[in-house]
Design an enzyme around this catalytic site. Structure first.
Site, PDB file in Angstrom:
ATOM      1  N   ARG A   1      -4.469  -1.029  -6.769  1.00 42.54           N
ATOM      2  CA  ARG A   1      -3.660  -2.255  -6.742  1.00 42.54           C
ATOM      3  C   ARG A   1      -4.078  -3.130  -7.915  1.00 42.54           C
ATOM      4  O   ARG A   1      -5.164  -2.928  -8.486  1.00 42.54           O
ATOM      5  CB  ARG A   1      -3.830  -2.997  -5.424  1.00 42.54           C
ATOM      6  CG  ARG A   1      -5.262  -3.315  -5.122  1.00 42.54           C
ATOM      7  CD  ARG A   1      -5.411  -3.871  -3.725  1.00 42.54           C
ATOM      8  NE  ARG A   1      -6.805  -3.754  -3.320  1.00 42.54           N
ATOM      9  CZ  ARG A   1      -7.228  -3.785  -2.079  1.00 42.54           C
ATOM     10  NH1 ARG A   1      -6.384  -3.923  -1.104  1.00 42.54           N
ATOM     11  NH2 ARG A   1      -8.518  -3.688  -1.811  1.00 42.54           N
TER      12      ARG A   1
ATOM     13  N   LYS B   1       0.832  -1.194   0.000  1.00 40.99           N
ATOM     14  CA  LYS B   1       0.000   0.000   0.000  1.00 40.99           C
ATOM     15  C   LYS B   1       0.873   1.253   0.000  1.00 40.99           C
ATOM     16  O   LYS B   1       0.644   2.197  -0.758  1.00 40.99           O
ATOM     17  CB  LYS B   1      -0.896  -0.029   1.242  1.00 40.99           C
ATOM     18  CG  LYS B   1      -2.070   0.884   1.160  1.00 40.99           C
ATOM     19  CD  LYS B   1      -2.938   0.765   2.395  1.00 40.99           C
ATOM     20  CE  LYS B   1      -3.674  -0.563   2.472  1.00 40.99           C
ATOM     21  NZ  LYS B   1      -4.190  -0.851   3.804  1.00 40.99           N
TER      22      LYS B   1
ATOM     23  N   CYS C   1       7.642 -38.700 -15.521  1.00 40.78           N
ATOM     24  CA  CYS C   1       6.251 -39.109 -15.703  1.00 40.78           C
ATOM     25  C   CYS C   1       5.559 -39.394 -14.375  1.00 40.78           C
ATOM     26  O   CYS C   1       4.431 -39.854 -14.349  1.00 40.78           O
ATOM     27  CB  CYS C   1       6.153 -40.320 -16.630  1.00 40.78           C
ATOM     28  SG  CYS C   1       6.917 -41.781 -15.931  1.00 40.78           S
TER      29      CYS C   1
ATOM     30  N   GLY D   1      -8.013  -7.382   5.032  1.00 39.63           N
ATOM     31  CA  GLY D   1      -8.835  -7.515   6.236  1.00 39.63           C
ATOM     32  C   GLY D   1      -8.160  -8.204   7.408  1.00 39.63           C
ATOM     33  O   GLY D   1      -8.785  -8.427   8.440  1.00 39.63           O
TER      34      GLY D   1
ATOM     35  N   ARG E   1      -3.128   2.942   8.865  1.00 34.14           N
ATOM     36  CA  ARG E   1      -3.451   1.623   8.289  1.00 34.14           C
ATOM     37  C   ARG E   1      -2.220   0.751   8.180  1.00 34.14           C
ATOM     38  O   ARG E   1      -1.134   1.256   7.922  1.00 34.14           O
ATOM     39  CB  ARG E   1      -3.980   1.753   6.865  1.00 34.14           C
ATOM     40  CG  ARG E   1      -5.272   2.474   6.714  1.00 34.14           C
ATOM     41  CD  ARG E   1      -5.540   2.620   5.217  1.00 34.14           C
ATOM     42  NE  ARG E   1      -6.368   3.758   4.948  1.00 34.14           N
ATOM     43  CZ  ARG E   1      -7.658   3.673   4.626  1.00 34.14           C
ATOM     44  NH1 ARG E   1      -8.236   2.509   4.517  1.00 34.14           N
ATOM     45  NH2 ARG E   1      -8.344   4.751   4.403  1.00 34.14           N
TER      46      ARG E   1
ATOM     47  N   SER F   1      12.977 -42.072 -18.015  1.00 33.21           N
ATOM     48  CA  SER F   1      11.761 -41.396 -17.595  1.00 33.21           C
ATOM     49  C   SER F   1      11.702 -41.466 -16.072  1.00 33.21           C
ATOM     50  O   SER F   1      11.600 -42.555 -15.500  1.00 33.21           O
ATOM     51  CB  SER F   1      10.569 -42.119 -18.221  1.00 33.21           C
ATOM     52  OG  SER F   1       9.383 -41.556 -17.813  1.00 33.21           O
TER      53      SER F   1
ATOM     54  N   HIS G   1      -5.233 -43.553  -3.125  1.00 33.73           N
ATOM     55  CA  HIS G   1      -5.540 -44.214  -4.397  1.00 33.73           C
ATOM     56  C   HIS G   1      -6.675 -43.485  -5.116  1.00 33.73           C
ATOM     57  O   HIS G   1      -6.578 -43.156  -6.301  1.00 33.73           O
ATOM     58  CB  HIS G   1      -5.910 -45.679  -4.133  1.00 33.73           C
ATOM     59  CG  HIS G   1      -6.319 -46.420  -5.370  1.00 33.73           C
ATOM     60  ND1 HIS G   1      -7.636 -46.505  -5.782  1.00 33.73           N
ATOM     61  CD2 HIS G   1      -5.584 -47.063  -6.307  1.00 33.73           C
ATOM     62  CE1 HIS G   1      -7.689 -47.195  -6.912  1.00 33.73           C
ATOM     63  NE2 HIS G   1      -6.456 -47.547  -7.255  1.00 33.73           N
TER      64      HIS G   1
ATOM     65  N   TYR H   1      11.359 -33.466 -21.466  1.00 35.73           N
ATOM     66  CA  TYR H   1       9.890 -33.442 -21.454  1.00 35.73           C
ATOM     67  C   TYR H   1       9.328 -33.692 -20.057  1.00 35.73           C
ATOM     68  O   TYR H   1      10.024 -34.207 -19.178  1.00 35.73           O
ATOM     69  CB  TYR H   1       9.316 -34.489 -22.425  1.00 35.73           C
ATOM     70  CG  TYR H   1       9.508 -35.920 -21.992  1.00 35.73           C
ATOM     71  CD1 TYR H   1       8.562 -36.563 -21.188  1.00 35.73           C
ATOM     72  CD2 TYR H   1      10.630 -36.646 -22.378  1.00 35.73           C
ATOM     73  CE1 TYR H   1       8.736 -37.874 -20.781  1.00 35.73           C
ATOM     74  CE2 TYR H   1      10.806 -37.969 -21.989  1.00 35.73           C
ATOM     75  CZ  TYR H   1       9.856 -38.571 -21.184  1.00 35.73           C
ATOM     76  OH  TYR H   1      10.026 -39.862 -20.776  1.00 35.73           O
TER      77      TYR H   1
ATOM     78  N   MET I   1      -5.337  -7.231   9.123  1.00 41.04           N
ATOM     79  CA  MET I   1      -4.770  -6.374  10.169  1.00 41.04           C
ATOM     80  C   MET I   1      -5.662  -5.148  10.347  1.00 41.04           C
ATOM     81  O   MET I   1      -6.721  -5.065   9.765  1.00 41.04           O
ATOM     82  CB  MET I   1      -3.345  -6.007   9.809  1.00 41.04           C
ATOM     83  CG  MET I   1      -2.442  -7.216   9.893  1.00 41.04           C
ATOM     84  SD  MET I   1      -0.791  -6.837   9.416  1.00 41.04           S
ATOM     85  CE  MET I   1      -0.959  -6.490   7.714  1.00 41.04           C
TER      86      MET I   1
HETATM   87  C1  PEP Z   1       6.252 -43.407 -10.741  1.00 40.84           C
HETATM   88  O1  PEP Z   1       6.675 -44.223  -9.939  1.00 40.84           O
HETATM   89  O2  PEP Z   1       6.480 -42.190 -10.682  1.00 40.84           O
HETATM   90  C2  PEP Z   1       5.419 -43.870 -11.853  1.00 40.84           C
HETATM   91  C3  PEP Z   1       5.064 -43.050 -12.827  1.00 40.84           C
HETATM   92  O3  PEP Z   1       4.965 -45.129 -11.781  1.00 40.84           O
HETATM   93  P1  PEP Z   1       3.702 -45.570 -10.902  1.00 40.84           P
HETATM   94  O4  PEP Z   1       3.105 -44.331 -10.328  1.00 40.84           O
HETATM   95  O5  PEP Z   1       2.801 -46.279 -11.809  1.00 40.84           O
HETATM   96  O6  PEP Z   1       4.362 -46.440  -9.893  1.00 40.84           O
END
Ligand code: PEP
Ligand code: MG
Length: 888
Positions: A338, A24, A843, A103, A94, A775, A454, A863, A105
């Protein structure tokens, strides 16, 4: 020694001084310096606040000596004098931290009033009502904020005086009643604190500044900081500013306006104002404010001036502004500006349009969008206007909203789902056995499990809404009921879940479809131009593959094949394969599975034509495909107790169940996460991967013959040693050669490995020569590096680790840079050195998390791969990560 500067006049600061002057203060300084009409004042620095605490809650030495000349300066500029009965200067005090904490303080308005100055205001304005009204408001605010007297005690007195005068609204109180109120309020202060209300404006100021410093550590501010990751060490600045009044008659007023519509992003002033009012009248809702557009007819000159200022501020800050203003006797003052907060879709439209208007670059537009916010736009959500009967709240585990009838069993979900009915699968938790029910349901609700249980992981992966860990639900699976607050819900009850907020709502509610606006596409297109990492998707079936493509995935980075084995039509064959006593028996079962797998791969490769599809061979332990041992033992026991044991069919059934139980027990492991899974399975049973390889290459060969461009990549899970990959790569190569020869085609394929164990990462130089790609499976790598079993950690001790600040965040959601990350970095270096052509990506679930994506960019990955619904988020986050690395 030069004294430290604690006090900055507005004209001495600038926008770049946020850390010292707070957001501010820095803005007031900036607005002053660009020539706007801002009521003048000064800012006391955040450093002064920190020293206040360091010195045991004492104002730092020398601070007061700097405040006094600053007041003189403000007096000179306003022509008014602090404490002067003829022409008194009144100020607001302020808080203002470097990050806005709306809001949280405290604020004190009209400071400087006492019996003499109140009379002075009354005479100067010719409006005694206004003067005494300001005075009583000031005592109440000061009493509450500085002296800690509960506001309702003042309200009770106010009600009594209104009753006495026979009026309903504060605004109807006569000057005499207001004067009486002042006396009553002061009496209350004396009663509560034992000392009279301070009349000396300088004493009021000293106490108010102290109170604002103190409010940095009030309960709500601490909670807000914790929730928003704002460090306690920032401290707050204090802004002391001369008051201007919107309640000085019909030529005065106050309002708030956004330079663009914060819901839609439309470029049109949006806001409201109220004539003859102060800010709190607007908040109190006693009178309805007017839309800002009507100011145009009510006061065209002021409206035009405001429009010009709004445009100037937008140009100056190069962002949509949220502006507070006051008109005092026909003169417009800007109190605050702001960057405006807005919805995700508005943020995108504004960024794109600001770029098209030439105010910001494409890079800045891309940087301004919070990737997490996109999540909301990619899913169906509850209409903002809908009235909700919320019955419980759990964890917002997977975004999107869904309504449907409750079902408690995956088979029922599948049956009803196939029947075209909308159902919500409800349970204490879900397991891999429930996959078919989860697929058929609109959404998933569990009473246990965390954000990475899960149910949560699979739902996010499927792009289905889920609310998990909703412990207010008492679920009785045997009776198929769910009880919340003594109300029982059965299978016919309809509910709605909101996976973005965690709310569970009674009945069905109106929904809105995802919004993939043109601006959304534009921003992603710009992100694609900027980013250097590819973005792929984790997808196991043709619809998910198609969805990934639609969201801009450049291929599939992980196709998990175990989900295909869970299909109820295939499970008996999979079980036959597992229970086989001899190789020929196992091969016979695998031969039955081959055409099914081939058709799976055919569908996915076709859906992703032209792009690579990375197929991971079977990973989880075999026992996951078998029935639960305890349940099986109970079934046998029941048969023995209740069935006719002389019946040969019963004998046969018992025998077969007993042999199944034996195998189930034999396959049971002490620690399945570290047990017989991944490529270890294939070292023992090479025929399983042989079948999968054949299915992949046969599917690819068929497509090549049909003229479809396919790029199958075979990925081996859970490798720890280069020898494993050497053996399994050779197997894949041999089968590929065989199929190509049989079919007379060439297939562009590659073979690579997951990096999911510390040993694999540390021996990357030995493994890389056998791999076309690495990966990072950071789900398992996090488990193995930290030595945490994820399910146990999240269910039991991880929350304690986060509360105790041992870990800052859940390492299964945000990559642990210092541990897992360090190992990844070593692996990348060694792997590329041994095999310069190797492509390396991620991944695990972290592949869709913006902070983890930033790390992947830092270590130069090629990637990231994530669930289809996170692909747009990853595209944007990857672009932001590239910009960040470039700017370093
Ligand atoms: C991992 O372990 O990051 C993976 C992609 O394999 P999963 O989650 O299937 O074990
Ligand atoms: Mg894994």
């Amino acid at each position: 020694m030069v004294d430290k500067k604690y006090v900055y006049l507005f004209r001495e600061g600038s926008a770049g001084m946020k850390n010292l002057l707070g957001g501010k203060g820095a803005n007031l300084a900036e607005m002053t310096n660009i020539g706007l009409s801002v009521p003048q004042g000064f800012t006391i620095t955040t450093e002064a606040c920190l020293e206040y605490y360091e010195e045991g809650e004492q104002l730092p030495e020398g601070l007061w000596e700097q405040i006094l000349p600053a007041i003189r300066d403000v007096e000179d500029q306003s022509g008014k004098k602090f404490g002067d009965p003829q022409n008194p200067l009144l100020v607001s005090v302020r808080s203002g931290a470097r990050i806005s904490m709306p809001g949280m303080m405290d604020t004190i308005l009209n400071l400087g009033l006492n019996p003499d100055t109140a009379n002075g205001v009354s005479e100067a304005t010719g409006n005694p009502r206004f003067a005494h009204d300001c005075y009583r408001r000031f005592i109440q605010m000061f009493g509450d904020v500085v002296l800690g007297i509960s506001s309702h005690k003042f309200e009770n007195i106010l009600e009594d005086v209104k009753d006495k005068q026979g009026v309903r609204y504060d605004s109807e109180l006569s000057p005499e009643s207001l004067q009486e109120l002042v006396l009553e309020f002061k009496k209350l202060v004396k009663q509560e604190t034992g000392v009279p209300f301070p009349d000396d404006p300088y004493e009021q100021l000293r106490q108010a500044i102290t109170a604002v410093f103190k409010s940095w550590n009030n309960h709500r501010a601490i909670v807000y900081r914790k929730a928003n990751g704002i460090p306690d060490s920032y401290g707050t600045a204090v802004n002391v500013q001369s008051m201007v009044f919107g309640n000085m008659g019909n030529d005065s007023g106050t309002g708030v306006a956004f330079t663009r519509n914060p819901s839609t992003g439309e470029r049109h002033l949006y806001g409201e104002y109220l004539m003859n009012a102060q800010g709190e009248d607007v908040v109190a809702g006693i009178r309805t404010p007017q839309p800002i557009d009507s100011l145009q007819s009510e006061n065209p000159a002021i409206y035009q001036q405001f429009c010009d200022i709004a445009a100037l501020l937008e140009n100056h800050y190069r962002n949509m502004q949220d502006i507070e203003f006051t008109i005092e006797k026909g003169r417009l003052y800007i109190l605050q500006t702001r960057n405006g907060k807005c919805t995700a879709s508005a943020a995108i439209r504004i960024a794109v349009e600001l770029c098209q208007e030439g105010l910001i670059t494409k890079e800045e537009a891309v940087e301004r969008i919070d990737p997490q916010q996109l999540d909301k736009l990619l899913h169906r959500r509850i209409d903002d206007q809908a009235k909700l009967d919320v019955i419980a709240t759990g964890l917002p585990a997977s975004p999107g909203a869904a309504s449907g009838k409750i079902v408690f069993d995956a088979d029922d979900a599948q049956r009803l789902g196939e029947d075209g009915q909308k159902v919500i699968l409800v349970g204490t938790e879900t397991t891999p056995d429930d996959i078919h029910g989860m697929l058929a349901a609109q959404g998933i609700l569990t009473s246990r499990g965390g954000m990475t249980s899960h149910a949560a992981v699979v739902a996010r992966h499927m792009g289905k809404p889920a609310v998990c860990g909703c412990d207010a639900l008492k679920i009785n699976l045997a009776e198929k009921t769910m009880t919340v607050n003594d109300i029982v819900y059965t299978e016919s009850s309809e509910i709605t879940i909101d996976g973005a907020t965690g709310q569970v709502i009674r009945g069905s509610v109106p929904m809105k479809d995802p919004e993939l606006s043109d601006e959304f596409q534009t921003i992603l297109k710009w992100a694609d131009e900027i980013r250097t990492m590819q973005v792929m998707a984790n997808a196991d079936n043709p619809p998910d593959a198609a969805k990934s493509r639609e969201f801009g995935a450049q291929g599939i980075g992980l196709c998990r094949t175990e989900h295909m084995f869970m299909d109820p039509a295939r499970l008996p064959i999979v079980q036959k394969m597992i229970l086989a006593q001899t190789l020929p028996e196992r091969e016979a079962a695998l031969a039955e599975l081959l055409p099914m797998q081939e058709s799976d791969f055919y569908g996915i490769l076709k859906a992703m034509q032209g792009l690579k599809v990375t197929i991971r061979l079977l990973d989880p332990p075999l026992h996951e495909f078998l029935p639960d041992g305890e349940e099986l033992a109970m079934e046998i026991q029941k048969l023995k107790l209740t069935a006719d044991l002389n019946d040969s069919k019963v004998q046969e059934a018992i025998k077969s169940k007993e042999s199944l139980l034996k195998k189930v027990r034999a396959l049971q492991e002490m620690n399945p996460m570290l047990g017989h899974r991944g490529c270890r399975l294939a070292i023992t049973f090479p025929e399983i991967y042989a079948m999968q390889n054949r299915a992949i290459f046969q599917a690819a060969a068929r497509l090549v013959k049909e003229g479809v461009d396919v790029y199958p990549y075979v990925k081996i899970p859970l490798v720890i040693h280069h020898k494993e990959l050497e053996i399994l790569r050779q197997q894949a190569d041999e089968i590929a050669q065989e199929v190509m020869k049989e079919q007379g085609v060439t297939i562009n394929y590659k073979v690579g490995t997951m990096i999911e164990t510390p040993r694999a990462a540390l021996t990357a130089d030995e493994i890389a020569p056998y791999a076309d790609f690495f990966s990072f499976g950071t789900n398992d790598l996090t488990q193995t590096v930290l030595g945490f079993s994820r399910d146990d950690a999240e269910g039991k001790f991880l929350p304690d680790y986060i509360n105790a600040k041992v870990l800052e965040v859940n390492p299964f959601a945000v990559l642990d840079r210092d541990g897992v990350g360090r190992i990844m970095k070593t692996c990348v270096g060694a792997g590329r050195k041994a095999n310069p052509d190797i492509k390396i990506g991620i991944c695990g679930e972290h592949g869709g998390d913006p902070a983890s994506i930033a790390f992947c960019q830092e270590i130069n990955l090629d990637y990231v791969s994530c669930s289809p619904f996170r692909v747009p988020i990853a595209r944007l986050a990857a672009a932001q990560a590239a910009l960040k690395v470039k700017s370093k």
